[in-house]
Scaffold this motif. Structure first.
Motif, mmCIF file in Angstrom:
data_model
loop_
_atom_site.group_PDB
_atom_site.id
_atom_site.type_symbol
_atom_site.label_atom_id
_atom_site.label_comp_id
_atom_site.label_asym_id
_atom_site.label_seq_id
_atom_site.Cartn_x
_atom_site.Cartn_y
_atom_site.Cartn_z
ATOM 1 N N GLN A 1 -7.510 11.327 4.932
ATOM 2 C CA GLN A 1 -7.308 11.801 3.514
ATOM 3 C C GLN A 1 -6.984 10.760 2.581
ATOM 4 O O GLN A 1 -7.075 11.043 1.230
ATOM 5 N N VAL A 2 -6.174 9.582 2.922
ATOM 6 C CA VAL A 2 -5.720 8.559 2.183
ATOM 7 C C VAL A 2 -6.893 7.774 1.891
ATOM 8 O O VAL A 2 -7.022 7.564 0.697
ATOM 9 N N ALA A 3 -7.813 7.620 2.614
ATOM 10 C CA ALA A 3 -8.971 6.853 2.205
ATOM 11 C C ALA A 3 -9.956 7.622 1.296
ATOM 12 O O ALA A 3 -10.503 6.886 0.358
ATOM 13 N N GLU B 1 1.071 11.817 1.454
ATOM 14 C CA GLU B 1 0.742 10.481 1.358
ATOM 15 C C GLU B 1 -0.595 10.444 0.468
ATOM 16 O O GLU B 1 -0.430 9.660 -0.529
ATOM 17 N N ALA B 2 -1.602 11.360 0.837
ATOM 18 C CA ALA B 2 -2.822 11.315 -0.156
ATOM 19 C C ALA B 2 -2.439 11.540 -1.533
ATOM 20 O O ALA B 2 -3.148 10.947 -2.368
ATOM 21 N N ASN B 3 -1.618 12.631 -1.899
ATOM 22 C CA ASN B 3 -1.264 13.155 -3.098
ATOM 23 C C ASN B 3 -0.415 12.034 -3.914
ATOM 24 O O ASN B 3 -0.830 11.616 -5.097
ATOM 25 N N ALA B 4 0.250 11.087 -2.974
ATOM 26 C CA ALA B 4 0.875 9.913 -3.788
ATOM 27 C C ALA B 4 -0.105 8.772 -4.154
ATOM 28 O O ALA B 4 -0.007 8.319 -5.322
ATOM 29 N N VAL B 5 -1.263 8.826 -3.301
ATOM 30 C CA VAL B 5 -2.275 7.768 -3.515
ATOM 31 C C VAL B 5 -2.926 8.431 -5.133
ATOM 32 O O VAL B 5 -3.208 7.483 -5.896
#
Length: 782
Positions: A216-218, A103-107
């Motif tokens: 990680q996403v933030a 998810e974080a990589n996609a961001v």
């Protein structure tokens, strides 16, 4: 150099329980310490060198299953890794140590995040051309232009809290000022500074930290915004390429060499440069202030003598720097510290541990702002990837410390718990609370305090900072031999020293400095002792010591330092002394006895009455001591003594030149470097321009090439180029002017290096040694 040791595991694994022990990549059991190693825990964050002390002493290279990295902890091993950036690639230096989730990589992808190689993590052959192209703004001459701005910022921020009586130095100054300096240095427009400030910490957490999955996403959003905004700022800079700033300099260089300085490279450097120039300096200064205030006597000393600040900065960087570790990728099978490391392995090289390695820094845990080799620290790395911004950071730290010592000398630490952002590599306290009595602010009584200004040293300290000592006592211990005992004026402990060490004493106002071997007990931390022979043809040093030195006098001293180190792994020691040469030999013999090493002492003198320490040596060593007195008809026969080369034995000798030449001749059939000597005098260091030639020297790290004239030494040429190299004797005797050699045919003229060290040609003494021919180009790691 990395494969000189046998490809084996050097650790005795019999202590581990084989049935339950984990196995590392090489099949060796993983020790309990290695299995428990966790650089994200509070113990590592609080004190990395202490956390890995067990490894430094017992298992200097180990595999960490929690991290998936090999961990390296000793100075020599880490320096060798830095030196060989082909075998040990920096390519993973900026790799996320904690893999980011999908998810974080996609961001990150949604922001077009594509951080390219930078000066930190780029391999050859691309790295050095780019480094050289972008180096000029980091030279001392160019950095001088930033000094007024740094001073103005330091004063402005202290003004904000000087009358409050307390402050969090991190929140209220040390976080913001280095970031502002970094922005100015890079050339960031003022209206973009605040936004970029908000993003910089996210990049650090993203790369070196261990954010939780829900964090990680933030972090990824913040890093993505940082990336995009950095690109927009770079576009502004391209519109005004003649403006001041390192990035604008890079844009102009791009016109000259577009294949070297590319668009993607500039974008990556814009982002990485902000973090590199900001956080390391902010954390380093916070660590330094914490360390200094934890040592009130040292803090008081630099407040009273600001000239000590430059060397204090080096010792703070060594003892408690902001860079705890770096990372490398092993590109081919290698050996580090005797441990076989397979190709493809990842390394965490704990530079903060190297900075506390007792094999390189004597009494390494002792905080000593007078330490001669403090600037040997690896906090800025070493070799071709050494931090380019190191001298900007040094300048900032000196100015901050000067501002604090001048305006808040009565500052003290508040009671507090120190916390750190968990990561493997960069560390500094999140908060640093201090307090003071505002009624004692010096500027209230004397506004002129604000006008005082200490000259800033742009570059590493030479290590030549002397310390004031008091002559505690003097005593004639033999005919013509004076024992001198020295203490610190305030009674503080002195650094421990090792056998073979010497100090440099300044002989009053004569301008003469002389080296004397320490001859007391290394365990005696309140004083140093030397024995000084009154020379018949004194050049002024011994005469002054015998006729002018009195108890209670203040003298200036440098050291201790040791270029005559005892090999404590030797199977047998043959210790040979002539006359006053007994001083280092006596301490070696005492150490050998304490360790249980087999040893013998051979002590020669012209007259028994002139032989210093003779009685105490007889009492301590008994029949291990062999005494040869010329007037009694007994002389040492070195040919007979050394007739049979003894396996595992080492010969240590100090005395007159004729004695040392006899020993060298008598030991020629022994293994190379079995004989280790300390000289009294040298005839090799003189410079006769009529017989010399000029030569060229390249300073690889500085990107500078110098021409050394036939009538000047390499040392003088380096100092003329503002490369600060220490020197005490100028005769090739003391070893203090040693510089690292990368290439060149050297005419070694010193009395310090061994035969094998000369053959290896990795170092030279700049005060006397030269290129062998005018056509020989010398390349130095400076």
């Amino acid at each position: 150099m990395t494969v000189s040791a046998p490809a084996r595991c050097p650790i005795d694994h019999s202590q581990f329980t084989q049935a339950t022990a984990q196995k590392g990549p090489t099949g060796c059991p993983i020790s309990h310490g290695a299995a428990d190693f966790n650089p994200f825990g509070d113990a590592y964050q609080q004190d990395p060198p202490e956390y890995v002390r067990w490894a430094r002493e017992q298992e200097p290279v180990f595999f960490s299953p929690q991290l998936g990295y090999w961990v390296v902890t000793r100075f020599d091993d880490i320096k060798a890794i830095f030196r060989d950036n082909l075998t040990f690639s920096p390519s993973i230096a900026l790799e996320k140590i904690t893999p980011t989730g999908d998810e974080a990589n996609a961001v990150l992808a949604s922001y077009g995040f594509a951080l390219n190689r930078t000066l930190v993590n780029e391999d050859e052959p691309a790295h050095m051309p780019r480094r050289r192209a972008l180096m000029e703004p980091f030279t001392p001459e160019e950095l001088k232009h930033h000094e007024p701005m740094v001073r103005e910022l330091a004063r402005e921020y202290v003004d904000r809290f000087i009358n409050d009586g307390s402050a969090d130095l991190v929140d209220q100054m040390l976080w913001e000022v280095p970031l502002t300096v970094a922005m100015h240095f890079l050339g960031v427009p003022k209206d973009d500074m605040d936004t970029l400030r908000q993003y910089s910490i996210a990049h650090t957490v993203n790369t070196w930290g261990r954010p939780k999955p829900e964090e990680q996403v933030a972090v990824a959003h913040a890093v993505g915004n940082f990336w995009q905004y950095a690109g927009k700022v770079l576009d502004k800079m391209r519109a005004d390429p003649e403006a001041p700033g390192w990035m604008q300099y890079g844009i102009r260089k791009q016109r000259e060499m577009p294949e070297v300085v590319t668009d993607s490279y500039l974008h990556s450097m814009m982002m990485a440069g902000i973090v590199a120039a900001h956080e390391t300096t902010a954390n380093a200064t916070a660590n330094a202030m914490k360390l200094l205030l934890q040592h009130p006597k040292v803090w008081r000393e630099i407040c009273e003598d600001p000239s000590l600040i430059a060397n204090a900065v080096e010792e703070c960087l060594r003892h408690n720097g902001s860079v705890a570790a770096w990372r490398r990728l092993v590109t081919q099978d290698a050996v580090i510290g005797g441990q076989a490391i397979p190709a493809g392995s990842k390394l965490l090289i704990v530079t903060s541990s190297a900075n506390h390695d007792e094999q390189h820094f004597v009494d390494a845990d002792f905080f000593d702002i007078h330490r001669d080799n403090a600037s040997d620290h690896l906090t800025f790395g070493y070799g071709s990837h050494q931090c380019m911004g190191k001298n900007l950071a040094r300048m900032e730290m000196q100015i901050f410390l000067e501002e604090f010592t001048r305006r808040l000398p009565h500052m003290r630490l508040s009671e507090q718990e120190f916390s750190y952002v968990p990561n493997t590599s960069f560390r500094g306290p999140e908060h640093l609370w201090v307090q003071w009595d505002t009624a004692q602010n010096p500027e209230r009584k004397d506004p002129a305090v604000l006008q005082a200004q200490q000259a800033v040293r742009i570059g590493e300290s030479s290590g030549s900072v002397s310390r004031s000592m008091v002559v505690a006592s003097t005593e004639q211990i033999a005919q013509g031999v004076l024992r001198v005992r020295l203490k610190a004026p305030d009674g503080r402990d002195l650094p421990r020293w090792t056998p073979g060490s010497h100090i440099d004493l300044q002989c009053g106002d004569t301008g003469i400095s002389r080296q004397y071997s320490l001859c007391g007990s290394p365990e005696q931390t309140d004083s140093f002792e030397v024995a000084v022979l009154r020379e018949e043809h004194s050049r002024g040093g011994s005469e002054w010591m015998h006729t002018q030195l009195q108890p209670g006098m203040r003298v200036q001293m440098r050291g201790p330092r040791n270029h005559f180190k005892l090999d404590e792994s030797a199977g047998h020691l043959i210790l040979v002394a002539g006359g006053i040469g007994i001083t280092p030999i006596a301490s070696m013999a005492a150490r050998a006895k304490a360790l249980g090493i087999s040893y013998e002492i051979h002590y020669s003198g012209s007259q028994r009455a002139r032989m210093a320490l003779l009685k105490s040596l007889q009492e301590l060593h008994g029949d291990r001591l062999h005494v040869y007195v010329g007037e009694e008809g007994r002389r040492a026969d070195y040919s007979d003594l050394l007739a049979i080369a003894k396996t595992g034995a080492q010969i240590y000798a100090c005395g007159p030149q004729r004695m040392l030449q006899g020993l060298e001749q008598a030991s020629r059939h022994w293994p190379e470097d079995s004989l280790r000597v300390e000289h009294f005098s040298s005839t090799l260091g003189g410079l006769d321009p009529a017989k010399e030639h000029g030569f060229e020297v390249e300073l690889r790290e500085s990107g500078i090439t110098l021409q050394v004239r036939k009538d000047e030494t390499l040392l003088d040429a380096l100092r003329s180029a503002n490369i600060d190299v220490e020197c005490d004797c100028r005769e090739g005797l003391c070893g203090s002017c040693e510089v690292p050699v990368l290439a060149g045919d050297i005419d070694h003229r010193d009395m310090v290096l061994t035969r094998s060290e000369r053959a290896a040609c990795t170092k030279m003494m700049s005060c006397c040694s030269r290129a062998r021919t005018a056509e020989s180009k010398i390349v130095l790691a400076l």
